[in-house]
Enzyme design. Structure first.
Site, PDB file in Angstrom:
ATOM      1  N   SER A 136      -0.858  -2.830   5.805  1.00  0.00           N
ATOM      2  CA  SER A 136      -0.568  -3.915   4.852  1.00  0.00           C
ATOM      3  C   SER A 136       0.919  -3.926   4.521  1.00  0.00           C
ATOM      4  CB  SER A 136      -1.367  -3.687   3.561  1.00  0.00           C
ATOM      5  OG  SER A 136      -0.982  -4.637   2.583  1.00  0.00           O
ATOM      6  N   TYR A 149      -3.694   2.353  -3.332  1.00  0.00           N
ATOM      7  CA  TYR A 149      -3.899   1.454  -2.189  1.00  0.00           C
ATOM      8  C   TYR A 149      -2.607   1.358  -1.367  1.00  0.00           C
ATOM      9  CZ  TYR A 149      -4.663  -2.681   0.654  1.00  0.00           C
ATOM     10  OH  TYR A 149      -4.759  -3.538   1.719  1.00  0.00           O
TER      11      TYR A 149
HETATM   12  N1  LIG Z   1      -7.047  -9.669   2.335  1.00  0.00           N
HETATM   13  C1  LIG Z   1      -5.804  -9.260   2.139  1.00  0.00           C
HETATM   14  O1  LIG Z   1      -5.026  -9.849   1.369  1.00  0.00           O
HETATM   15  C2  LIG Z   1      -5.287  -8.064   2.910  1.00  0.00           C
HETATM   16  C3  LIG Z   1      -3.892  -7.867   2.964  1.00  0.00           C
HETATM   17  C4  LIG Z   1      -3.390  -6.777   3.649  1.00  0.00           C
HETATM   18  C5  LIG Z   1      -4.252  -5.904   4.278  1.00  0.00           C
HETATM   19  N2  LIG Z   1      -5.607  -6.098   4.203  1.00  0.00           N
HETATM   20  C6  LIG Z   1      -6.476  -5.129   4.869  1.00  0.00           C
HETATM   21  O2  LIG Z   1      -7.302  -5.807   5.783  1.00  0.00           O
HETATM   22  C7  LIG Z   1      -8.497  -5.061   6.006  1.00  0.00           C
HETATM   23  C8  LIG Z   1      -9.696  -5.985   5.932  1.00  0.00           C
HETATM   24  O3  LIG Z   1      -9.782  -6.493   4.624  1.00  0.00           O
HETATM   25  P1  LIG Z   1     -10.319  -7.950   4.293  1.00  0.00           P
HETATM   26  O4  LIG Z   1      -9.195  -8.682   3.699  1.00  0.00           O
HETATM   27  O5  LIG Z   1     -11.025  -8.542   5.444  1.00  0.00           O
HETATM   28  O6  LIG Z   1     -11.312  -7.575   3.105  1.00  0.00           O
HETATM   29  P2  LIG Z   1     -12.907  -7.780   2.952  1.00  0.00           P
HETATM   30  O7  LIG Z   1     -13.246  -9.197   3.234  1.00  0.00           O
HETATM   31  O8  LIG Z   1     -13.227  -7.209   1.614  1.00  0.00           O
HETATM   32  O9  LIG Z   1     -13.510  -6.872   4.114  1.00  0.00           O
HETATM   33  C9  LIG Z   1     -13.535  -5.464   4.047  1.00  0.00           C
HETATM   34  C10 LIG Z   1     -14.435  -4.939   5.153  1.00  0.00           C
HETATM   35  O10 LIG Z   1     -14.484  -3.499   5.075  1.00  0.00           O
HETATM   36  C11 LIG Z   1     -15.848  -3.089   5.131  1.00  0.00           C
HETATM   37  N3  LIG Z   1     -16.042  -1.846   4.389  1.00  0.00           N
HETATM   38  C12 LIG Z   1     -15.720  -1.621   3.088  1.00  0.00           C
HETATM   39  N4  LIG Z   1     -16.102  -0.373   2.742  1.00  0.00           N
HETATM   40  C13 LIG Z   1     -16.676   0.188   3.855  1.00  0.00           C
HETATM   41  C14 LIG Z   1     -17.266   1.450   4.127  1.00  0.00           C
HETATM   42  N5  LIG Z   1     -17.341   2.399   3.197  1.00  0.00           N
HETATM   43  N6  LIG Z   1     -17.769   1.681   5.369  1.00  0.00           N
HETATM   44  C15 LIG Z   1     -17.712   0.721   6.322  1.00  0.00           C
HETATM   45  N7  LIG Z   1     -17.152  -0.495   6.134  1.00  0.00           N
HETATM   46  C16 LIG Z   1     -16.636  -0.755   4.911  1.00  0.00           C
HETATM   47  C17 LIG Z   1     -16.620  -4.248   4.475  1.00  0.00           C
HETATM   48  O11 LIG Z   1     -17.946  -4.289   4.939  1.00  0.00           O
HETATM   49  P3  LIG Z   1     -19.247  -3.814   4.084  1.00  0.00           P
HETATM   50  O12 LIG Z   1     -18.981  -4.165   2.662  1.00  0.00           O
HETATM   51  O13 LIG Z   1     -20.357  -4.597   4.720  1.00  0.00           O
HETATM   52  O14 LIG Z   1     -19.330  -2.353   4.349  1.00  0.00           O
HETATM   53  C18 LIG Z   1     -15.853  -5.446   5.032  1.00  0.00           C
HETATM   54  O15 LIG Z   1     -16.350  -5.793   6.299  1.00  0.00           O
HETATM   55  C19 LIG Z   1      -8.489  -3.945   4.963  1.00  0.00           C
HETATM   56  O16 LIG Z   1      -8.080  -2.737   5.570  1.00  0.00           O
HETATM   57  C20 LIG Z   1      -7.452  -4.408   3.951  1.00  0.00           C
HETATM   58  O17 LIG Z   1      -6.844  -3.333   3.276  1.00  0.00           O
HETATM   59  C21 LIG Z   1      -6.137  -7.167   3.542  1.00  0.00           C
END
Ligand SMILES: NC(=O)c1ccc[n+]([C@@H]2O[C@H](COP(=O)([O-])OP(=O)(O)OC[C@H]3O[C@@H](n4cnc5c(N)ncnc54)[C@H](OP(=O)(O)O)[C@@H]3O)[C@@H](O)[C@H]2O)c1
Length: 257
Positions: A136, A149
């Site tokens: 990120s 985080y």
């Molecule tokens: N959205 C943003 O603004 C942003 C910005 C920078 C970086 N990121 C990074 O992008 C990545 C994806 O995030 P996203 O934005 O797509 O968020 P999201 O929609 O909340 O998705 C998070 C994913 O992680 C899975 N997950 C969470 N806890 C888990 C566990 N204990 N075991 C297995 N799977 C788990 C969730 O699936 P389940 O709940 O079904 O387990 C879900 O599929 C993350 O690493 C986040 O830090 C996001």
């Protein structure tokens, strides 16, 4: 040899989009999807057109939960051509007021599970394999009130770029994906409060972040950043005094939880 992609956090958000775009690419025979919500993974798998879906409903922070996944990986000995270490979460707010179990689980998922998966998948990777570590832009500078985080993502960014150079001799590309705010469920998980406004105002389309990162990985780049404002911040971040940015971020994020 069966060519597989592994995508963690594939149930929603960026992970679901990675599955979709890798399927469309026709580069893989199977996509192995990992997340806790198996019913959502089944729906994602049902939408695949060019590849077969394999669902592993597992909590990556629990060893007994990931055992069937690692057993299948070692038993079937497929050729891993894409690994997308995407699962992760954040929690906004004061570190000293956040539950220790939540914080440790964040470290477990964002760091420990990502390291374990990378190391255990590498024996199954050959020349031409791509590994995406979803870090990120939050990892570029310390962030008061989002401290843990940002620190976990700093680890991911650093680890990915170091591995990029380390694994180049094996013909394996490792790319640190560093998004700014993306319109996913991330902000629902990270914050019950005002951070949600960020999602509506500045968050970008996950499909664009995923498309650019796949393109950057194929081009052999160490880092992938989507969007002009995030790129500008990325260029400026190494030049900005850390103490000053930490103080500014503290003021900006005060009261966010
Ligand atoms: N959205 C943003 O603004 C942003 C910005 C920078 C970086 N990121 C990074 O992008 C990545 C994806 O995030 P996203 O934005 O797509 O968020 P999201 O929609 O909340 O998705 C998070 C994913 O992680 C899975 N997950 C969470 N806890 C888990 C566990 N204990 N075991 C297995 N799977 C788990 C969730 O699936 P389940 O709940 O079904 O387990 C879900 O599929 C993350 O690493 C986040 O830090 C996001």
């Amino acid at each position: 040899m069966v060519r597989i992609a592994i995508v963690t956090g594939a149930s929603v958000g960026l992970g679901k989009e990675y599955v979709h775009q890798l399927d469309q690419s026709g580069e893989v025979d199977e996509i192995w999807m990992v997340a806790r919500r198996g019913e959502l993974l089944d729906t994602v798998a049902a939408g695949l057109v060019r590849s077969k879906g394999r669902v592993f409903a597992a909590d990556l922070t629990r060893a007994e939960s990931t055992k069937p996944f690692y057993e299948a990986l070692d038993r079937e000995k497929h050729d891993v051509v894409w690994l997308v270490n995407n699962a992760g979460f954040g929690k906004a707010g004061a570190f000293d007021r956040s539950p220790v179990q939540v914080n440790l689980s964040m470290v477990d998922l964002n760091i420990r599970a990502m390291v374990e998966l990378t190391q255990r998948v590498l024996p199954h990777c050959r020349r031409g394999c791509h590994i995406l570590q979803v870090g990120s832009s939050a990892g570029w500078k310390p962030m008061p009130n989002f401290a843990l985080y940002a620190a976990t993502k700093s680890f991911v960014n650093s680890f990915a770029i170091a591995l990029h150079y380390e694994l180049a001799d094996r013909g394996i590309t490792v790319t640190a994906v560093c998004p700014g705010p993306v319109a996913t469920d991330f902000f629902d998980v990270s914050s019950e409060g005002s951070d949600k406004a960020l999602r509506q105002t500045r968050a970008v389309d996950p499909a664009k972040v995923v498309a650019i990162s796949l393109q950057d990985a194929r081009a052999g780049r160490a880092e992938s950043v989507y969007g002009l404002s995030v790129k500008l911040y990325g260029w400026m971040a190494p030049l900005l005094p850390t103490r000053l940015t930490a103080m500014v971020v503290k003021r900006m994020r005060k009261g966010k939880s």
